[in-house]
Design an enzyme around this catalytic site. Structure first.
Site, short mmCIF file in Angstrom:
data_model
loop_
_atom_site.label_atom_id
_atom_site.label_comp_id
_atom_site.label_asym_id
_atom_site.label_seq_id
_atom_site.Cartn_x
_atom_site.Cartn_y
_atom_site.Cartn_z
CG ASP A 41 -2.05 0.96 1.17
OD1 ASP A 41 -2.19 1.64 0.14
OD2 ASP A 41 -2.80 1.05 2.14
CG ASP A 42 -0.01 4.78 -0.13
OD1 ASP A 42 -0.77 4.49 -1.07
OD2 ASP A 42 -0.34 5.55 0.79
CB CYS A 80 -5.97 2.46 -2.08
SG CYS A 80 -4.78 3.48 -1.24
CE LYS A 131 -6.18 0.53 1.58
NZ LYS A 131 -5.30 1.71 1.41
CG HIS A 133 -9.77 0.86 0.11
ND1 HIS A 133 -8.72 1.64 -0.34
CD2 HIS A 133 -10.77 1.73 0.40
CE1 HIS A 133 -9.06 2.90 -0.30
NE2 HIS A 133 -10.30 2.99 0.15
CG HIS A 209 -1.80 4.23 3.51
ND1 HIS A 209 -2.14 5.14 4.49
CD2 HIS A 209 -2.64 4.46 2.46
CE1 HIS A 209 -3.14 5.89 4.05
NE2 HIS A 209 -3.45 5.51 2.82
CG ASP A 279 -2.04 0.57 -3.26
OD1 ASP A 279 -0.91 1.10 -3.22
OD2 ASP A 279 -2.92 0.79 -2.41
CG ASN A 280 -1.26 4.11 -4.69
OD1 ASN A 280 -2.32 3.77 -4.15
ND2 ASN A 280 -0.22 4.52 -3.98
CE LYS A 295 -2.68 7.21 -1.77
NZ LYS A 295 -2.76 6.85 -0.33
#
Length: 594
Positions: A41-42, A80, A131, A133, A209, A279-280, A295
């Site tokens: 994540d991130d 995300c 996560k 989401h 994140h 994810d990004n 991001k």
């Protein structure tokens, strides 16, 4: 040989052939490859040693790329929830109703087929730990989207990474230690429990994140470390934030190593496909190979992700794949590698990358990939990117997107502009202007429904604890005219037990809370003081932008009879003896009878 003997011989031959055929089928069933899909994540493309960052060490992730395949130009969404939706469905996120990261806009439409449903239908055990989401209330919940087991949180981010409040299969539980380590432990147990049958394990980790929390053993290396790999504009870089992100990435790498060691110990490497991606783009300005964007941006740096795929004995070690690819390709690719017929109720936007992974074809058709977020839409060809302002860049020579080459490549620009126009007219148009979806209560197959502050609307003096709804709570409830509302649909009528996760100081005892929906209502006092302090700052390595948290505890308000249908769920304080009523974090409604 007499005719009767010949017929009996033929009969037994057919029986033996049938048994052998059954054995082959059963053997083939057992030989279906397991899938482990790790998504961080991130984490930016540049947050790995293999990609040239000299400030951190990621040997286990690097090894995945060296012993498997590495996609050199793989693209995800700028944020995300859209990336997760595309991974789940093989389709652009906006087709599935995902347009935001909170307050309902992160939910994946119910008529979409998920990757978990595909593999579960093929006989796989499925699990997701981390996560989610893409929706909380069933039927949006992961347990309703094909996952047999879920552990983690459904929100867009979480406020505490050390033994926080989580959920297991829609039941509130307490975590066990640092969250990424905990999620990995659950994954290791799942692998062990399902080593004799095919499984699909999705590990959507929650780091790096923010909030930037990481155990001391990882932080100590970076706390005072001088950084050498810097963002192209170093004055924009937050060095403390970067150090924390790198510490979190090294923790992730350690956990990836734990997973690979388990597979090796169980002799499962040759029958397990392992994927790793983010994810990004990075959640801060830090080294990212000189690319423009982070991001939230549809520029190269905002949507380029690492992608490693290892399958021992099938994918040649060290395979480097230069062709562009994107998140919607993962579902058709994994189904193809596993030999699973892919039957979905909607056409996919992705295509199988198996020919590239197994080197089955020399020719690969030209592709144009679209990145979209908010009012930004960009288009990527193999060598060029048309950005959201219709400027054209030659990425191999200009990853920072500094020189607009529109005048030098007129035909290429026209092609990418035509693709952008066509995509907006045929894909983006599928996203309704107004989101009329309600928050669901009482799915027939799930007794429990969570209704968080994140999804509510505050009225009057009530304030959200942070401008980012994810993991926030409501406070400053000072007037009996105030209320919190949710637009909901009760899917099954019945009697529901209501629990509210709250805090309330002793001097404010005992406010009378009233919950109502349609003709049904329920009232009761909050007569047990519970006033813990804000938490989280003691674990943060740098100041956070998100809400701090509290140790919210549940109290039972009572039971309420709900009728099937749509309406406004309203929570009010009809009496406030002190300065304010409760701080509100979450409500659960548990159906007591069908």
């Amino acid at each position: 040989m007499r005719l009767g003997q010949l017929l009996w011989l033929l009969f037994f031959t057919l029986i033996l052939a049938s048994c052998k055929s059954d054995e082959v089928d059963q053997s083939e069933g057992r030989s279906k490859p397991n899938i482990i899909l790790i998504m961080t994540d991130d984490q930016g493309w540049g947050d790995l040693g293999i990609n040239g960052n000299s400030d951190l060490s990621t040997p286990n992730i690097d090894r995945l790329t060296r012993e498997g395949a590495r996609f050199e130009r793989f693209f995800v969404s700028p944020v995300c929830s859209p990336t997760r939706a595309e991974l789940l469905t093989g389709r652009y996120a906006v087709r599935g109703g995902v347009y935001s990261t909170s307050a309902g806009g992160e939910r994946l439409d119910l008529d979409e087929t998920t990757i978990a449903e595909v593999f579960k239908e093929a006989g796989y055990r499925t699990a997701a730990y981390g996560k989610w989401h893409n929706g909380m209330q069933p039927p949006y919940h992961p347990n309703a989207r094909g996952f047999d087991d879920f552990y983690g949180f459904c929100s867009g981010h979480w406020g505490d990474y050390f033994s926080p409040m989580l959920e297991r299969n829609n039941e509130i539980v307490e975590g066990e230690g640092f969250l990424v380590d905990d999620l990995t432990e659950k994954g290791l147990s799942f692998i062990e429990a399902n080593k004799d049958q095919p499984f699909f394990l999705y590990l959507p980790y929650n780091t790096p994140h923010s909030p930037m929390q990481v155990p001391d053993e990882w932080w100590s290396k970076f706390e005072d470390k001088k950084l050498d790999s810097l963002y192209q504009n170093p004055e924009m870089q937050d060095m403390a934030f970067t150090r924390a992100a790198y510490a979190m990435c090294e923790n992730i790498d350690w956990n990836v190593g734990r997973l690979m060691t388990k597979l090796e110990e169980l002799g499962m490497l040759e029958n397990t496909i392992v994927l790793y991606l983010s994810d990004n783009g990075p959640n801060g300005w830090r080294w990212n190979g000189g690319m423009r964007g982070r991001k939230g941006s549809t520029d190269e740096g905002g949507v380029r992700s690492p992608l490693a795929i290892q399958w021992k004995g099938q994918i040649e070690a060290g395979t480097a794949i230069p062709q562009i690819a994107s998140t919607p390709d993962l579902l058709p690719t994994l189904a193809d590698l596993a030999g699973i017929p892919l039957e979905t109720n909607k056409a996919l936007d992705g295509k199988s990358l198996k020919p590239l992974l197994l080197k089955e074809e020399r020719e690969w058709p030209e592709r144009l990939l679209v990145s979209h977020w908010g009012n930004q839409t960009s288009v990527r060809s193999q060598d060029f990117r048309l950005d959201h302002e219709d400027r054209l860049y030659h990425i191999p020579s200009d990853p920072g997107q500094q020189v607009d080459v529109s005048e030098d490549y007129v035909a290429i620009k026209e092609k990418l502009l035509a693709k952008k126009k066509e995509w907006i007219a045929s894909v983006l148009v599928e996203l309704p202007e107004n989101d009329t979806r309600t928050f669901t209560i009482g799915h027939p197959d799930f007794a429990n429904t969570q209704i968080p502050a994140r999804d509510g609307q505050a009225h009057g003096t009530i304030q959200r604890s942070n401008r980012w709804p994810n993991d926030s709570f409501f406070t400053n409830w000072t007037s009996t005219e105030d209320k919190i509302t949710w637009e909901v649909e009760v899917l099954q009528a019945g009697k529901y037990e209501v629990e509210i996760y709250y805090t309330c100081a002793e001097e404010n005892m005992a406010p009378i809370m009233r919950l109502s929906l349609g003709n049904a209502s329920l009232s009761g006092p909050v007569d047990l003081p519970h006033n813990p302090p804000l938490e989280g700052m003691e674990y943060d390595r740098v100041p956070r932008g998100e809400s701090y948290v509290k140790d919210f505890r549940p109290f039972t308000l009572g039971t309420i009879d709900l009728e099937k249908g749509v309406g406004t769920l309203s929570l009010e304080a009809t009496q406030i003896p002190g300065n304010q009523a409760i701080d509100f974090r979450l409500m659960t409604l548990r159906r007591l009878e069908k």
